[in-house]
Design a protein around this motif. Sequence first.
Motif, PDB file in Angstrom:
ATOM      1  N   ALA A 249       5.843  16.712 -11.686  1.00 13.55           N
ATOM      2  CA  ALA A 249       7.141  16.091 -11.399  1.00 13.55           C
ATOM      3  C   ALA A 249       8.269  17.129 -11.427  1.00 13.55           C
ATOM      4  N   LEU A 250       8.125  18.126 -12.280  1.00 10.14           N
ATOM      5  CA  LEU A 250       9.120  19.204 -12.318  1.00 10.14           C
ATOM      6  C   LEU A 250       9.168  19.924 -10.967  1.00 10.14           C
ATOM      7  N   GLY A 251       8.009  20.197 -10.410  1.00 13.49           N
ATOM      8  CA  GLY A 251       7.936  20.820  -9.086  1.00 13.49           C
ATOM      9  C   GLY A 251       8.529  19.920  -8.007  1.00 13.49           C
ATOM     10  N   VAL A 252       8.284  18.617  -8.128  1.00 13.54           N
ATOM     11  CA  VAL A 252       8.832  17.645  -7.178  1.00 13.54           C
ATOM     12  C   VAL A 252      10.357  17.688  -7.200  1.00 13.54           C
ATOM     13  N   LEU A 253      10.937  17.653  -8.394  1.00 10.14           N
ATOM     14  CA  LEU A 253      12.407  17.641  -8.508  1.00 10.14           C
ATOM     15  C   LEU A 253      12.989  18.900  -7.878  1.00 10.14           C
ATOM     16  N   SER A 254      12.319  20.011  -8.070  1.00  8.63           N
ATOM     17  CA  SER A 254      12.790  21.268  -7.497  1.00  8.63           C
ATOM     18  C   SER A 254      12.734  21.227  -5.966  1.00  8.63           C
ATOM     19  N   ALA A 255      11.619  20.725  -5.411  1.00  6.76           N
ATOM     20  CA  ALA A 255      11.481  20.642  -3.948  1.00  6.76           C
ATOM     21  C   ALA A 255      12.538  19.685  -3.372  1.00  6.76           C
ATOM     22  N   PHE A 256      12.757  18.557  -4.028  1.00  5.57           N
ATOM     23  CA  PHE A 256      13.759  17.606  -3.539  1.00  5.57           C
ATOM     24  C   PHE A 256      15.148  18.234  -3.583  1.00  5.57           C
ATOM     25  N   HIS A 257      15.438  18.888  -4.670  1.00  9.10           N
ATOM     26  CA  HIS A 257      16.765  19.510  -4.807  1.00  9.10           C
ATOM     27  C   HIS A 257      17.009  20.532  -3.692  1.00  9.10           C
ATOM     28  N   GLN A 258      16.008  21.376  -3.450  1.00  8.19           N
ATOM     29  CA  GLN A 258      16.167  22.405  -2.413  1.00  8.19           C
ATOM     30  C   GLN A 258      16.334  21.818  -1.019  1.00  8.19           C
ATOM     31  N   ASN A 259      15.816  20.594  -0.818  1.00  2.00           N
ATOM     32  CA  ASN A 259      15.927  19.960   0.494  1.00  2.00           C
ATOM     33  C   ASN A 259      17.044  18.921   0.554  1.00  2.00           C
TER      34      ASN A 259
ATOM     35  N   GLN B   6       0.865  -1.175   0.000  1.00  3.49           N
ATOM     36  CA  GLN B   6       0.000   0.000   0.000  1.00  3.49           C
ATOM     37  C   GLN B   6       0.901   1.224   0.000  1.00  3.49           C
ATOM     38  N   PRO B   7       0.456   2.320  -0.604  1.00  6.96           N
ATOM     39  CA  PRO B   7       1.317   3.504  -0.617  1.00  6.96           C
ATOM     40  C   PRO B   7       1.531   4.042   0.797  1.00  6.96           C
ATOM     41  N   VAL B   8       2.724   4.551   1.063  1.00  5.48           N
ATOM     42  CA  VAL B   8       2.967   5.143   2.382  1.00  5.48           C
ATOM     43  C   VAL B   8       2.446   6.570   2.430  1.00  5.48           C
ATOM     44  N   SER B   9       2.149   7.126   1.266  1.00  9.59           N
ATOM     45  CA  SER B   9       1.656   8.497   1.225  1.00  9.59           C
ATOM     46  C   SER B   9       0.870   8.716  -0.068  1.00  9.59           C
ATOM     47  N   LEU B  10      -0.251   9.447   0.039  1.00  6.70           N
ATOM     48  CA  LEU B  10      -1.042   9.790  -1.152  1.00  6.70           C
ATOM     49  C   LEU B  10      -1.449  11.253  -1.055  1.00  6.70           C
ATOM     50  N   VAL B  11      -1.020  12.035  -2.047  1.00  4.65           N
ATOM     51  CA  VAL B  11      -1.318  13.462  -2.064  1.00  4.65           C
ATOM     52  C   VAL B  11      -1.874  13.799  -3.453  1.00  4.65           C
ATOM     53  N   TYR B  12      -2.800  14.761  -3.504  1.00  2.36           N
ATOM     54  CA  TYR B  12      -3.362  15.189  -4.785  1.00  2.36           C
ATOM     55  C   TYR B  12      -2.827  16.560  -5.174  1.00  2.36           C
ATOM     56  N   GLY B  13      -2.443  16.720  -6.429  1.00  2.00           N
ATOM     57  CA  GLY B  13      -2.060  18.033  -6.950  1.00  2.00           C
ATOM     58  C   GLY B  13      -3.105  18.493  -7.948  1.00  2.00           C
ATOM     59  N   ASN B  14      -2.818  19.576  -8.661  1.00  2.00           N
ATOM     60  CA  ASN B  14      -3.798  20.051  -9.651  1.00  2.00           C
ATOM     61  C   ASN B  14      -3.205  20.121 -11.056  1.00  2.00           C
ATOM     62  N   TRP B  15      -2.203  19.325 -11.333  1.00  2.00           N
ATOM     63  CA  TRP B  15      -1.496  19.181 -12.607  1.00  2.00           C
ATOM     64  C   TRP B  15      -0.335  20.165 -12.762  1.00  2.00           C
ATOM     65  N   ASP B  16      -0.326  21.292 -12.074  1.00  2.00           N
ATOM     66  CA  ASP B  16       0.746  22.254 -12.370  1.00  2.00           C
ATOM     67  C   ASP B  16       1.967  22.059 -11.471  1.00  2.00           C
TER      68      ASP B  16
ATOM     69  N   GLN C  18       3.634  24.052  -9.501  1.00  2.00           N
ATOM     70  CA  GLN C  18       3.504  24.566  -8.141  1.00  2.00           C
ATOM     71  C   GLN C  18       2.891  23.515  -7.208  1.00  2.00           C
ATOM     72  N   SER C  19       1.859  22.822  -7.681  1.00  2.00           N
ATOM     73  CA  SER C  19       1.194  21.832  -6.827  1.00  2.00           C
ATOM     74  C   SER C  19       2.090  20.616  -6.612  1.00  2.00           C
ATOM     75  N   GLY C  20       2.948  20.319  -7.564  1.00  2.00           N
ATOM     76  CA  GLY C  20       3.894  19.217  -7.395  1.00  2.00           C
ATOM     77  C   GLY C  20       4.939  19.569  -6.352  1.00  2.00           C
ATOM     78  N   TYR C  21       5.371  20.823  -6.397  1.00  2.00           N
ATOM     79  CA  TYR C  21       6.343  21.333  -5.431  1.00  2.00           C
ATOM     80  C   TYR C  21       5.765  21.257  -4.018  1.00  2.00           C
ATOM     81  N   ALA C  22       4.536  21.769  -3.875  1.00  2.00           N
ATOM     82  CA  ALA C  22       3.880  21.757  -2.563  1.00  2.00           C
ATOM     83  C   ALA C  22       3.618  20.324  -2.087  1.00  2.00           C
ATOM     84  N   GLY C  23       3.202  19.460  -2.997  1.00  2.00           N
ATOM     85  CA  GLY C  23       2.921  18.071  -2.644  1.00  2.00           C
ATOM     86  C   GLY C  23       4.164  17.349  -2.157  1.00  2.00           C
TER      87      GLY C  23
END
Length: 269
Positions: free
Chosen positions: A189-199, A150-160, A162-167
């Motif tokens: 996913a672009l937002g995700v990569l940015s958030a991961f990089h910054q952290n 089962q997933p350890v985490s499930l979050v919803y974005g709105n396709w953009d 910014q929402s990937g970054y926040a998620g």
Amino acid sequence: TTLGLVTTSLALHAPSQVAAAVKRYASEAGYQVLIAMIDENVGQSLQGAINELKSQRVDRVIINAPMETADAERIAEDNRDIICLFLDVDPFCSVFNVSFNPADGTRASVKYLYEQGHRAFALLAGPQHSVSANLRLKSWLEMLERYHLQPVSLVYGNWDAQSGYAGALQMLREAPDFTALLVGNDQMALGVLSAFHQNGVAVPGQKSVIGYDDTYESAFFHPSLSTVSLDLDRQGKEAVERLLRANESDSSRSSSILPARLVVRHSSG
Ligand code: IPT
């Protein structure tokens, strides 16, 4: 000599690519395209947009907005004077449609990551009002279940993005132990990569990421993004061809389901 296209925001990747393809293939066939852009959260505005197109003598319309099966069936039923072809519905529903298989690429993504040794999966899905986002999510979950996960985490974005970054930030806060992240589209996913990089989270060293769409830019994200490729040009082409071939009889309206394919690049391992 005029086709209608009702579409959601052209700021999003898929709708803009599909609109470009529809325009190109229609014009090759000698047709003009009238575009009506609607807000996908407002169900009412769809019929309004169709009425507007009808008032301009359009009798064939491509509808690229997420629609639940019952709503799509009602629109088709209420507009029997024209031919409606849907692009964002459940591929197995009864309305005339050209859509993507929601299961092949999603299953391949989970399988690939599982075989790489991942067991802690997080999911960043698209918006809950989107049929495609829900079908992708459902298919990820079914595949995980086959592996008794089962997933350890499930979050919803709105396709953009910014929402990937926040998620991604939310996941790092609430359930940081996942090693694999499946994302509903590449813009998030672009937002995700940015958030991961910054952290200081290394991709794919600490977390593997797989997106969905395969935008033109995805190969140039850092690291280059593994993703599920949709041939949106082909979707636009088939939509135009099938719509132009259709006539009043239901049997002339043949739907098609296009494949979605996993493309492995450097963000997963
Ligand atoms: C879907 C895309 O995967 C997503 O990135 C977003 O652009 C969305 O469209 C917009 O509605 S693809 C579509 C065939 C459902």
